[in-house]
Design a protein around this motif. Structure first.
Motif, PDB file in Angstrom:
ATOM      1  N   GLU A 220       0.810  -1.224   0.000  1.00 38.60           N
ATOM      2  CA  GLU A 220       0.000   0.000   0.000  1.00 38.60           C
ATOM      3  C   GLU A 220       0.844   1.274   0.000  1.00 38.60           C
ATOM      4  OE1 GLU A 220      -4.036   0.093   1.891  1.00 38.60           O
ATOM      5  OE2 GLU A 220      -3.083  -1.381   3.219  1.00 38.60           O
ATOM      6  N   ASP A 223      -0.570   3.909  -2.305  1.00 38.48           N
ATOM      7  CA  ASP A 223      -1.844   4.392  -1.743  1.00 38.48           C
ATOM      8  C   ASP A 223      -1.576   5.359  -0.592  1.00 38.48           C
ATOM      9  OD1 ASP A 223      -3.313   2.858  -3.502  1.00 38.48           O
ATOM     10  OD2 ASP A 223      -3.449   1.142  -2.137  1.00 38.48           O
ATOM     11  N   ARG A 226      -0.591   8.756  -2.007  1.00 37.95           N
ATOM     12  CA  ARG A 226      -1.774   9.481  -2.491  1.00 37.95           C
ATOM     13  C   ARG A 226      -2.628   9.973  -1.328  1.00 37.95           C
ATOM     14  NH1 ARG A 226      -1.954   4.665  -5.690  1.00 37.95           N
ATOM     15  NH2 ARG A 226      -0.958   5.008  -7.734  1.00 37.95           N
TER      16      ARG A 226
END
Length: 431
Positions: A220, A223, A226
Motif C-alpha cells: 500500500e 496508496d 496518495r
C-alpha cells in the motif's frame, strides 16, 4: 537601519549606532539603539495612527542593493531602494526554514512528551540561530507511544506555535532491511497504512506537514503517498530503495522530495543500479542534504549538490545535542555520544544519529564545503524549503516579515531574527 514612521513627525536623529527600533504611541516616540554601525547618520521617523510601522534599512542578501523595507507586522508593506549611502549596513535575508528538527538545545522531541517550557526553549533556541520556521520531527517509535506523544506535541504547538510550522513524521513506514534503517528500529516499522496516517494527522491537530516513507517497501505504499497528498501532507522518500519504475510511480503519486539523500542507504551498492543515482537522475523536484561534512564526505557532498542544482534543500537533522557541545544525549530510546568534532553516534549500533548542526552555522558550513557563495546556500535553507511547503517567504511586498539581519565579515554573525515583523532575537553584543 530600523526606525518607526509617522507622517505627523519629522525629526533628524544622529546615532552612533545605525540600527534601532522604535515603539510608537500618539504624541511620543521611544527609541533604543542596537546593531553597531561606526558611521552616524540622520533618519526620518513618523507615526501612523493606531498601528506600528517599522522601517528596516539593510542590504539585500542576494543583490547587495540597499533597501528601505517598510513593515507593518506581520507583513512587508513596501520594499524600495534606499535613498542614501548605506554601505556597512547588515545583510537582510529570509529566515531559515528547517524541515527536519528531531531536537535542539538539550530538548529531545522523540523521548517522553516534553513540557511547555522545553518546547519554548527549543523554539527560542532555534530563533537564536536564525530559524524562523521548522518542522518538529518524530522518528519511528513503538506504535502505542504515538498516541501519547503526538497529542502532547500538538497541544504545545497549538497554544504557542512560535516558529513551529507543524510536524514531520520520519517513519514508521520505512524499509526495514539492514543498511536502510539508520538509527530507526526496524521492529517498530510498519507496512504502509493510509488509515493510520489519517489518525496521525488528527492526533497532530492537522499539523502534520511532511512524512518520510519508503513507498516501495509494502503493497500500500503508493496508496499511502496518495492519501498523504490528499490530507495536505508533503511526501518525501527516505530510508528507501526506490528506483526505476517504483521511484517514477511514487513521484507520479505525489512524492516530491528525498529525505537526507545519501544517508539511510547501505554502504555497498551496485555501481549504477542504486537509489542515489536513480534519485539524482529522476525528475523528483527536491532532495534534502545534511551538509556537515560528516553525513556526506565533502567530495560526495559537492557531487550531490552539483547534480541537484536548484533542487537542493539543506537541513540540519538536528538532535538534542545541537548547540550543546560534546557529551551524551538521548534520541528517543537511544543513547547518542557526541565527540569534540560534533559527530553524533548511536552507542548501540555505531551509526550516525542525526547531527549537531545549528541552522545559521549550517549555511556557512555548506558554503565552505561546496565552495559556493553563502547567499546561494541561504536560499537552499530558506526560500526553497518554504516554497516546497507552499509558504510565501521571500523578501517581497505582502509576504510574512520573518527575516534575519546578519554580518558576514570579519566572520559570519547573526545580529537579529524577526518573526512575523517582531524582533525575537537580538545578539548579546548589540544590546
Amino acid at each position: 537601519m530600523l526606525a518607526t514612521m509617522s507622517a505627523l513627525h519629522d525629526k533628524a536623529c544622529d546615532f552612533s549606532r545605525g540600527l534601532f527600533t522604535a515603539s510608537v504611541s500618539l504624541g511620543a516616540v521611544g527609541l533604543s539603539s542596537s546593531i553597531a554601525n561606526p558611521r552616524p547618520r540622520a533618519y526620518k521617523e513618523y507615526a501612523k495612527v493606531s498601528r506600528q510601522v517599522i522601517v528596516v534599512e539593510a542590504r539585500h542578501y542576494r543583490t547587495g542593493e540597499a533597501l528601505a523595507v517598510e513593515i507593518e507586522p506581520p507583513f512587508y508593506q513596501r520594499i524600495a531602494p534606499a535613498r542614501h549611502d548605506l554601505r556597512g549596513l547588515p545583510w537582510m535575508a529570509p529566515g531559515l526554514v528547517d524541515i527536519q528538527v528531531n531536537g535542539f538545545s538539550g530538548v529531545d522531541l522523540n523521548g517522553s512528551p516534553i513540557g511547555r517550557s522545553e518546547w519554548k526553549r527549543l523554539c527560542q533556541s532555534l530563533l537564536a540561530e536564525g530559524c524562523t520556521h521548522f518542522l518538529a520531527t518524530v522518528i519511528t517509535r513503538p506504535e502505542d507511544s504515538y498516541r501519547e506523544l503526538l497529542p502532547a506535541l500538538r497541544e504545545h504547538w497549538a497554544e504557542e506555535p512560535i516558529n513551529g510550522l507543524g510536524f514531520h513524521l520520519e517513519g514508521p513506514f520505512l524499509r526495514p532491511e539492514e543498511g536502510y534503517v539508520g538509527v530507526h528500529d526496524p521492529k517498530w516499522m510498519m507496512p504502509a497504512d493510509p488509515a493510520w496516517l489519517s489518525w496521525a494527522q488528527k492526533a497532530c491537530g492537522g499539523g502534520c506537514r511532511m512524512i518520510t516513507v519508503a513507498p516501495e517497501a509494502s503493497e500500500e505504499g503508493l496508496d499511502l503517498v496518495r492519501a498523504a497528498v490528499g490530507e495536505g501532507i508533503r511526501v518525501a522518500i527516505g530510508h528507501s530503495g526506490a528506483m526505476g519504475a517504483a521511484l517514477a510511480q511514487a513521484i507520479e503519486a505525489g512524492a516530491s522530495l528525498w529525505t537526507h539523500l545519501g544517508n539511510g542507504l547501505p554502504h555497498l551498492l551496485p555501481k549504477w543500479e542504486n537509489p542515489l543515482v536513480h534519485a539524482l537522475g529522476s525528475n523528483l523536484p527536491y532532495a534534502s542534504v545534511i551538509a556537515d561534512g560528516i553525513h556526506l564526505p565533502p567530495h560526495a557532498l559537492r557531487a550531490v549538490a552539483q547534480a541537484l542544482g536548484d533542487r537542493l534543500i539543506l537541513i540540519t537533522d538536528a538532535i538534542a545535542a545541537a548547540g550543546m557541545g560534546q557529551g551524551s544525549y538521548r534520541l528517543g530510546d537511544r543513547r547518542v555520544d557526541v565527540d569534540e568534532e560534533g559527530r553524533a553516534v548511536d552507542v548501540a549500533s555505531g551509526r550516525l544519529a542525526g547531527s549537531t548542526l545549528t541552522p545559521f552555522a549550517a549555511v556557512f558550513r555548506a558554503a565552505a564545503l561546496l565552495e559556493r557563495p553563502w547567499a546561494e546556500c541561504w536560499d537552499a535553507f530558506s526560500v526553497r524549503p518554504a516554497g516546497w511547503l507552499s509558504l510565501r517567504h521571500g523578501l517581497e511586498e505582502g509576504a510574512e516579515a520573518s527575516f534575519c539581519l546578519l554580518a558576514d565579515e570579519p566572520e559570519p554573525r547573526l545580529l537579529a531574527t524577526f518573526l512575523r515583523g517582531e524582533r525575537r532575537f537580538w545578539s548579546e553584543d548589540q544590546e
